[in-house]
Design an enzyme around this catalytic site. Structure first.
Site, PDB file in Angstrom:
ATOM      1  N   LYS A   1      -4.664  -1.323  -8.165  1.00 17.37           N
ATOM      2  CA  LYS A   1      -3.011  -1.987  -8.537  1.00 17.37           C
ATOM      3  C   LYS A   1      -2.490  -3.081  -7.951  1.00 17.37           C
ATOM      4  CE  LYS A   1       0.812  -1.763  -8.930  1.00 17.37           C
ATOM      5  NZ  LYS A   1       1.639  -3.036  -7.889  1.00 17.37           N
TER       6      LYS A   1
ATOM      7  N   GLU B   1      -0.909   4.655   3.895  1.00 12.60           N
ATOM      8  CA  GLU B   1      -0.465   3.695   5.284  1.00 12.60           C
ATOM      9  C   GLU B   1       0.576   2.962   5.199  1.00 12.60           C
ATOM     10  OE1 GLU B   1       0.138   0.643   7.568  1.00 12.60           O
ATOM     11  OE2 GLU B   1      -1.659   0.091   6.622  1.00 12.60           O
TER      12      GLU B   1
END
Length: 489
Positions: free
Chosen positions: A180, A254
């Protein structure tokens, strides 16, 4: 320039969808094209295909060397189509053509090559051992197996590199995946899907569903997705962790950064200024590991700031599609307003505006490279992630003070120290609370080395062999090698 407008990539082909989002060219503030607003139903379809691919071993039953070759072919196709990728990235999110050509695209291709090289390497350990007593001999094996479907959510600032890091790791581990991409940069991800399909990725192993919050939330919450990998803001990462807890999903994150770029007074001033510019102004400052806090020892502080001002004012701000532009726009009007707000806040907090901070001619979302001096560690411009071309310069006197300021942050993604004293450099490499520490350089990454953060900069690691671990299950197998049956009672 080829744009995959109004489509998702599902079952090995592009499929039209009716609900669309506008994608704006940030250099012109004009409409670039229309992307899909992916739905929960689209995510369901993609996950169902990925689950079927996982159960049938559609990807892992292919010979490991052939899978390595497939990722290698994809890497080569990215190199061959550099102009296509550069044009799309420049138009949809404002990355300059120069930066795309010499950093983003080569790094993405190299990462795919690296992940391909990991496929044929054994992912388990076999070791004979003996049990004391009458039981005899046994063989013990540790097997590594793909965890299942991987849900991958990527940001807009590196629209090719971030999908490659995640898709490459998932495929190297054997996991089918659903990607996505960010709504601001869908077209690069769809072009990547085209390249991977052309290279030989089987149908159903990779789906790309563009969209915004609905698609992302559906992917994170889907019970058929045991692994989520996300790059983006720390706040969104926290929401993902909460949602993933319902099914105990494996999560790698992250997240944000406020990295310190530290210059001691034994550093050449010209070299220091170049290192500071490289640390903050790449990609218009829209880099998670950007060296947005520069700490300068007082012995070179005045010379450093004077030369920094000169160099910054020589930089060219302009259309990302112009090869003469050093700095392009920020990605959107929303981001432009956010960055401008921090500049205003910096002025109000008492920091000194050394250069920049004004308006740039043109209709795009341009922010001039901006530098503040007289900054203290507590000011918002020094404590919060701005994600734009804004640099805070902080003086220091001692090594202990520099380390204290550098670590006085919620984040811990990266940092750097510039010095000719090797012992000092090694002390800082050890003591900086950051996942990556550079010495006398900045922004240098290799796909062979793990990348990720301490503290609120995330969980887990991208890149390196360590990147595969979150996509793998570990199983112990013990085999009876004896001719006689076990007699316990």
């Amino acid at each position: 320039m080829k744009l995959h407008e109004g489509v998702i990539f599902l079952d090995g082909k592009f499929q039209k969808r009716g609900t669309t989002l506008e994608v704006i060219n940030p250099s012109t503030a004009q409409l670039l094209g229309h992307s899909v607003e992916g739905s929960a139903a689209d995510i369901d379809a993609a996950v169902e295909l990925a689950q079927a691919a996982h159960e049938s071993r559609a990807w892992t039953r292919i010979d490991p060397l052939e899978r390595t070759r497939i990722l290698g072919r994809a890497a080569q196709l990215i190199r061959e189509r550099e102009a296509d990728f550069s044009a799309v990235m420049s138009a949809e999110m404002g990355m300059t053509l120069n930066f795309a050509g010499w950093m983003e695209i080569p790094m993405a291709a190299n990462a795919l090559d690296f992940f391909g090289s990991l496929i044929a390497q054994p992912k388990g350990v076999t070791a004979p051992f003996s049990l004391a007593g009458p039981q005899g001999d046994y063989l013990a094996m540790t097997l590594k197996q793909p965890v299942g479907v991987a849900g991958l959510i990527t940001p807009w600032n590196f629209p090719l590199l971030m999908p490659v890091w995640k898709v490459g790791a998932a495929l190297a581990a054997g996991c089918p995946c659903v990607l996505k991409p960010a709504p601001q940069s869908p077209f690069t991800a769809l072009l990547l899907a085209e390249v991977l399909h052309e290279a030989g990725i089987p149908e159903g192993v990779l789906s790309v569903i563009p969209g915004s919050d609905e698609a992302g939330k559906a992917l994170v919450a889907h019970p058929g997705v045991p692994k989520i990998a996300f790059t983006g803001s720390t706040e969104t990462g926290k929401h993902i962790m909460r949602s993933a807890a319902d099914h105990l999903k494996r999560v790698t994150l992250e997240l944000g950064g406020k990295s310190a770029n530290i210059f001691f007074d034994d550093t050449d001033v010209e070299e220091a200024v170049s290192g500071a510019l490289f640390g903050i102004f790449l990609n218009s400052g829209q880099v998670c590991q950007a060296g947005s806090r520069v700490l300068v020892q007082r012995g070179i502080y005045e010379a450093f700031t004077a030369r920094l001002k000169e160099r910054v004012e020589e930089m060219t701000v302009g259309d990302a599609g112009d090869f003469t532009s050093d700095i392009g726009p920020v990605v959107s009007r929303e981001q432009w307003e956010r960055v401008r707000g921090y500049i205003a806040q910096g002025k109000q907090s008492g920091a000194t505006l050394l250069t920049g901070g004004g308006n740039v001619e043109g209709d795009g979302f341009f922010v001039p490279p901006t530098v503040f001096t007289g900054v203290t560690a507590e000011m918002p411009i020094a404590a919060e992630e701005i994600f734009g071309p804004v640099l805070a310069v902080i003086p220091f006197d001692t090594e202990e003070e520099a380390l204290s300021i550098a670590n006085r942050t919620l984040y811990g993604l990266a940092g750097a120290v510039w010095t000719r004293d090797i012992k000092r450099a090694l002390r800082f490499a050890r003591d900086l609370q950051a996942g990556t520490v550079w010495v006398n350089t900045y922004q240098i990454l290799s796909p062979t080395l793990p990348f990720g953060g301490f503290k609120q900069s995330g969980l887990g690691r991208e890149l390196g062999p360590q990147a595969l671990e979150p996509y793998l299950e570990t199983k112990s197998v013990i085999v009876d090698l004896n001719d006689t049956p076990m007699q316990m009672f």
